[in-house]
Design a protein around this motif. Structure first.
Motif, PDB file in Angstrom:
ATOM      1  N   GLY A   1      -4.114   2.480  -1.976  1.00  0.00           N
ATOM      2  CA  GLY A   1      -4.024   1.932  -0.631  1.00  0.00           C
ATOM      3  C   GLY A   1      -5.281   2.232   0.163  1.00  0.00           C
ATOM      4  O   GLY A   1      -6.396   2.062  -0.320  1.00  0.00           O
ATOM      5  N   THR A   2      -5.108   2.720   1.378  1.00  0.00           N
ATOM      6  CA  THR A   2      -6.260   3.041   2.228  1.00  0.00           C
ATOM      7  C   THR A   2      -6.661   4.509   2.139  1.00  0.00           C
ATOM      8  O   THR A   2      -7.572   4.944   2.844  1.00  0.00           O
ATOM      9  CB  THR A   2      -5.944   2.708   3.692  1.00  0.00           C
ATOM     10  OG1 THR A   2      -4.778   3.447   4.097  1.00  0.00           O
ATOM     11  CG2 THR A   2      -5.692   1.228   3.883  1.00  0.00           C
TER      12      THR A   2
ATOM     13  N   LEU B   1      -2.813  -3.843   3.490  1.00  0.00           N
ATOM     14  CA  LEU B   1      -3.615  -2.788   4.110  1.00  0.00           C
ATOM     15  C   LEU B   1      -3.263  -2.645   5.582  1.00  0.00           C
ATOM     16  O   LEU B   1      -3.271  -3.622   6.330  1.00  0.00           O
ATOM     17  CB  LEU B   1      -5.108  -3.111   3.970  1.00  0.00           C
ATOM     18  CG  LEU B   1      -5.648  -3.219   2.544  1.00  0.00           C
ATOM     19  CD1 LEU B   1      -7.116  -3.616   2.577  1.00  0.00           C
ATOM     20  CD2 LEU B   1      -5.461  -1.914   1.788  1.00  0.00           C
TER      21      LEU B   1
ATOM     22  N   VAL C   1      -2.567  -5.956  -2.232  1.00  0.00           N
ATOM     23  CA  VAL C   1      -2.189  -4.767  -1.481  1.00  0.00           C
ATOM     24  C   VAL C   1      -2.100  -5.130  -0.005  1.00  0.00           C
ATOM     25  O   VAL C   1      -2.923  -5.894   0.507  1.00  0.00           O
ATOM     26  CB  VAL C   1      -3.226  -3.632  -1.674  1.00  0.00           C
ATOM     27  CG1 VAL C   1      -2.805  -2.380  -0.919  1.00  0.00           C
ATOM     28  CG2 VAL C   1      -3.408  -3.317  -3.147  1.00  0.00           C
TER      29      VAL C   1
ATOM     30  N   SER D   1      -9.484  -4.541  -1.890  1.00  0.00           N
ATOM     31  CA  SER D   1      -8.424  -3.804  -1.196  1.00  0.00           C
ATOM     32  C   SER D   1      -8.842  -2.385  -0.826  1.00  0.00           C
ATOM     33  O   SER D   1      -8.009  -1.565  -0.484  1.00  0.00           O
ATOM     34  CB  SER D   1      -7.155  -3.767  -2.059  1.00  0.00           C
ATOM     35  OG  SER D   1      -7.385  -3.076  -3.267  1.00  0.00           O
TER      36      SER D   1
ATOM     37  N   THR E   1      -6.671   1.515  -8.361  1.00  0.00           N
ATOM     38  CA  THR E   1      -5.314   1.389  -8.890  1.00  0.00           C
ATOM     39  C   THR E   1      -5.286   1.876 -10.325  1.00  0.00           C
ATOM     40  O   THR E   1      -6.273   1.744 -11.052  1.00  0.00           O
ATOM     41  CB  THR E   1      -4.859  -0.088  -8.849  1.00  0.00           C
ATOM     42  OG1 THR E   1      -5.121  -0.632  -7.560  1.00  0.00           O
ATOM     43  CG2 THR E   1      -3.374  -0.220  -9.151  1.00  0.00           C
TER      44      THR E   1
ATOM     45  N   SER F   1       0.831  -1.200   0.000  1.00  0.00           N
ATOM     46  CA  SER F   1       0.000   0.000   0.000  1.00  0.00           C
ATOM     47  C   SER F   1       0.861   1.242   0.000  1.00  0.00           C
ATOM     48  O   SER F   1       1.902   1.304   0.649  1.00  0.00           O
ATOM     49  CB  SER F   1      -0.877   0.012   1.266  1.00  0.00           C
ATOM     50  OG  SER F   1      -1.433   1.277   1.453  1.00  0.00           O
ATOM     51  N   LYS F   2       0.439   2.246  -0.750  1.00  0.00           N
ATOM     52  CA  LYS F   2       1.134   3.533  -0.780  1.00  0.00           C
ATOM     53  C   LYS F   2       0.334   4.594  -0.049  1.00  0.00           C
ATOM     54  O   LYS F   2       0.384   5.765  -0.364  1.00  0.00           O
ATOM     55  CB  LYS F   2       1.363   3.970  -2.222  1.00  0.00           C
ATOM     56  CG  LYS F   2       2.248   3.010  -3.009  1.00  0.00           C
ATOM     57  CD  LYS F   2       2.462   3.513  -4.415  1.00  0.00           C
ATOM     58  CE  LYS F   2       3.303   2.543  -5.233  1.00  0.00           C
ATOM     59  NZ  LYS F   2       3.444   2.985  -6.626  1.00  0.00           N
ATOM     60  N   SER F   3      -0.426   4.167   0.997  1.00  0.00           N
ATOM     61  CA  SER F   3      -1.307   5.110   1.672  1.00  0.00           C
ATOM     62  C   SER F   3      -0.523   6.239   2.321  1.00  0.00           C
ATOM     63  O   SER F   3      -0.984   7.375   2.363  1.00  0.00           O
ATOM     64  CB  SER F   3      -2.145   4.394   2.733  1.00  0.00           C
ATOM     65  OG  SER F   3      -1.316   3.745   3.683  1.00  0.00           O
TER      66      SER F   3
ATOM     67  N   GLU G   1      -1.225   3.225  -6.722  1.00  0.00           N
ATOM     68  CA  GLU G   1      -2.073   2.442  -5.828  1.00  0.00           C
ATOM     69  C   GLU G   1      -2.584   3.351  -4.704  1.00  0.00           C
ATOM     70  O   GLU G   1      -1.796   3.973  -3.989  1.00  0.00           O
ATOM     71  CB  GLU G   1      -1.310   1.256  -5.249  1.00  0.00           C
ATOM     72  CG  GLU G   1      -1.970   0.567  -4.069  1.00  0.00           C
ATOM     73  CD  GLU G   1      -3.391   0.107  -4.364  1.00  0.00           C
ATOM     74  OE1 GLU G   1      -4.269   0.344  -3.514  1.00  0.00           O
ATOM     75  OE2 GLU G   1      -3.634  -0.474  -5.446  1.00  0.00           O
TER      76      GLU G   1
END
Length: 721
Positions: free
Chosen positions: A317-318, A252, A250, A300, A304, A2-4, A315
């Motif tokens: 992510g969250t 999370l 991903v 996820s 994306t 993830s790239k949150s 991505e």
């Protein structure tokens, strides 16, 4: 991975546009799908709006209505005043629609069973409703896409699995495929049907691909999501598989994955969560976006961007889910499933800016992203979309975005399915009206009920959530001096150092000592007492006041809905009649903090046109007491959402065992026009009313914790009394 963390800036940009005079999307109208039913038709039948498209001139919408086995049409010549054009029966379940010019191409499921799937592609003149032709597709269609040059149609033939067999796993025959059909001057050339084989491509059940969604770029290349197989395929206009690759997974972090807690706690993780994408749309000829809804194992909670060679470009992510959390749209009861469940994707260019629109089915909202740089999308807005958005269509030439919302809650007395229209305007964003953006930690909220103004600081208010969050009773501090208003503190209410249980906080007022009095509505069937609680500045319950026996003897589940303090006396509004009340009369109950004496007066509420009416708030200010009187109706059925005032001189409590005087009332404001001002349907629960230290009056609505609700919370000022 993830790239949150890398996308936190895009999350925090959510509310920035609200205070700026720049281009923003604002909702301008909504259309209830039952309005397309013919005169005399049974409007109590379930209806829906799922996948939606527009004619080339942008003047007409067409959407699939699975329960009615029809397609509905809407005239949006005046987009602020959409008009019904009626339904057209399809002879099966329409699953998707695409349009070229004024001709719609509709996938229709006619399957007898999972093992004997069938379907057809129907061409329809949108204006006249005339069926122009149809073609047997040989299987169960799901998504339909039309080539930009009008030369062919691609259809995802899903041949979906039976989720009650084989533990709901893929590997159930017959396999799905991609159907491609050529068009000749708009007519379906059935003899050109090309069934593109997609077996043998995936790691998961390679023998049983289940195509879910398709889209076509300007090169004639079709991108296909194989949702349960967690795979993506690119096919040329000639039906050649150009590339295919896994949709991946991903990790999370910082999510709520447990719905049993009845609290918004984001401290869990799900490593290696398969994306299992649903919708897909090309951004340009080289990049496409997917909505990672999940279905079998995955989901996820985000979206994306891929390049068509399989390179992961971005991505979310969250970060998308976090954006919805901050504006009160997190569906806590879906925590153990797929959270906000992104399902829909639309792409378009508005004002020279390429955009991706990401729809959350369970959060009932759509994120608006600037994808000028596909590797670094920027979240510009989150819009309220209606309950259960399934499809979107962008009409850039008219500065319009349209959502189709499938949930029809007629059986539960709720709102009907809607189509909603948004306009790209040179204006501030009207939504959200309340956010927790800017707090030191991610803070979820919802089900806002009673409110009270701070005694000294103008624009500062306090609000409580109700029993929906039974394990997280909270007093929120709201700064209404900013736009949108901001939650700046979440004070958890505790008992003995632990989250207080068995509370149904529906009213709050200041105790004059730095703390609060809270009214709990109570439900004896759930062992939640009707009571008053004195809570200190740290959130600790210091005193609990139970109702006297004379009140408990006549109580019903609809108890205190609001509390206000005048000197040593607390006044509580009872929502509906108790056992000893005359019809359409409710008690305003008093409690003297110093003497412990109870009393009451009677208030005559409106007779309901449908359902019931009751009180949902009480606030003392100046020479009057103000109450919110509302019905439990929603949408077009709503009649009563009003503020009334009662002369304070009449608020003289009589003993509970005697005859109670009936106070007079005067209408101050009808709130239905205010609620219509957000362009959606009229919500039912106006529950908060507060006057701040400067005399400004604020109103708020309860979003029911995003459970069978659009999640919309409206918080606004109505000036001064």
């Amino acid at each position: 991975m993830s790239k949150s963390l890398l996308t936190a800036a895009s999350v925090l940009a959510l509310c920035a546009g609200a205070a700026q005079a720049e281009m923003n999307f604002n909702r301008i109208a909504s259309f209830a799908t039952p309005d397309n039913m013919a005169e005399g038709e049974d409007r109590t039948r379930e209806t829906s709006a799922e996948i939606i498209a527009a004619t080339a001139d942008g003047m007409t919408l067409i959407y699939t209505d699975s329960p009615l086995e029809s397609v509905g049409r809407i005239d949006i010549t005046d987009p602020a005043n959409p008009q019904p054009m009626g339904n057209v029966e399809m002879g099966g379940e329409p699953t998707s629609v695409g349009v070229i010019g004024e001709t719609a191409y509709i996938g229709v499921n006619t399957s007898e069973s999972f093992t004997n799937p069938s379907g057809k592609l129907v061409a329809l003149n949108v204006a006249t409703g005339e069926v122009l032709g149809e073609c047997d597709l040989g299987g169960q269609p799901d998504s339909v896409a039309v080539a930009k040059d009008g030369s062919f149609v691609s259809v995802a033939i899903e041949n979906e699995r039976d989720e009650d067999l084989g533990d709901g796993r893929v590997g159930q025959m017959p396999a799905g495929y991609l159907a491609m059909v050529q068009l000749t001057d708009g007519a379906i050339a059935c003899d050109t049907l090309n069934k593109v084989d997609l077996t043998g491509l995936t790691e998961i059940a390679p023998e049983d691909p289940e195509p879910e969604f398709v889209d076509i770029n300007s090169l004639g290349e079709t991108v296909i999501t194989l949702q349960e197989n967690n795979h993506l395929v690119i096919v040329s206009k000639d039906g050649e598989v150009l590339s295919h690759f896994s949709a991946g997974a991903v990790d999370l972090e910082g999510i709520d994955a447990t719905d049993e807690r009845a609290a918004l706690i984001f401290d869990e993780s799900q490593p290696g969560r398969k994306r299992e994408p649903d919708a897909v749309k090309w951004i340009d000829d080289d990049h496409f976006a997917i909505a990672n809804e999940g279905d079998m194992d995955g989901g996820s909670r985000g979206w994306t961007i891929f390049a068509k060679d399989g390179t992961e470009v971005y991505e979310a992510g969250t970060s998308f889910e976090q954006a919805l959390i901050m504006i009160g749209h997190y569906p806590d009861k879906r925590s153990d499933a797929k959270g906000v469940e992104p399902e829909s994707i639309e792409t378009a260019t508005f004002g020279g800016t390429p955009m991706v629109f990401v729809g959350s089915e369970r959060g009932s909202a759509v994120g608006v992203y600037d994808v000028t740089d596909p590797a670094a999308p920027v979240l510009k807005q989150v819009l309220p979309s209606g309950i259960g958005p399934e499809g979107y269509v962008a009409i850039p030439a008219r500065n319009l975005l349209v959502s189709a919302n499938e949930s029809d809650l007629i059986e539960d007395g709720g709102v009907r399915a809607h189509v909603m229209l948004f306009e790209y305007q040179d204006a501030p964003a009207a939504y959200p009206t309340l956010t927790s953006e800017g707090m030191d930690e991610l803070t979820g909220w919802g089900a806002i009920s009673g409110m009270v103004g701070d005694a000294e600081q103008p624009g500062i208010l306090y609000a409580v959530n109700d029993s929906f969050y039974g394990y997280q009773p909270t007093i929120f501090t709201i700064d209404a001096t900013s736009t949108p208003a901001k939650i700046t503190r979440a004070l958890r209410v505790t008992r003995g150092g632990q989250p207080a249980q068995k509370l149904d906080m529906e009213g709050i007022t200041l105790d004059g000592k730095g703390g609060f009095w809270v009214a709990s509505e109570g439900r004896t069937d759930r062992l939640v007492p009707h009571a008053l609680y004195n809570v200190n500045a740290k959130g600790e319950i210091k005193k609990e006041i139970a109702l006297p026996a004379s009140l408990l003897a006549v109580e019903k589940r609809f108890g205190f809905e609001g509390v206000t303090r005048v000197g040593d006396t607390l006044w509580m509004a009872v929502q509906r009649e108790w056992a000893d009340d005359e019809k359409n009369h409710v008690k305003l109950v008093s409690y003297n903090i110093e003497t412990g004496e109870w009393g009451a007066v009677l208030y005559e509420k409106a007779a309901p046109a449908t359902g019931w009416t009751g009180l949902s708030e009480i606030t003392a200010h100046g020479d009057y007491f103000y109450v919110v009187e509302r019905d439990n109706q929603i949408g077009a059925a709503a009649v009563t959402k009003k503020i009334y005032r009662i002369p304070a001189a009449e608020m003289v409590p009589a003993p509970l065992d005697g005859e109670l005087p009936v106070v007079s009332k005067e209408e101050v404001r009808d709130l239905i026009p205010d609620l219509k001002g957000w362009g959606g349907y009229v919500v039912d629960k106006v529950e908060g009313l507060a006057v701040d230290a400067a005399g400004e009056v604020f109103v708020s609505t309860d979003n029911d914790g995003v459970d069978d609700s659009s999640g919309e919370t409206f918080f606004w000022s109505i000036g001064k009394f």
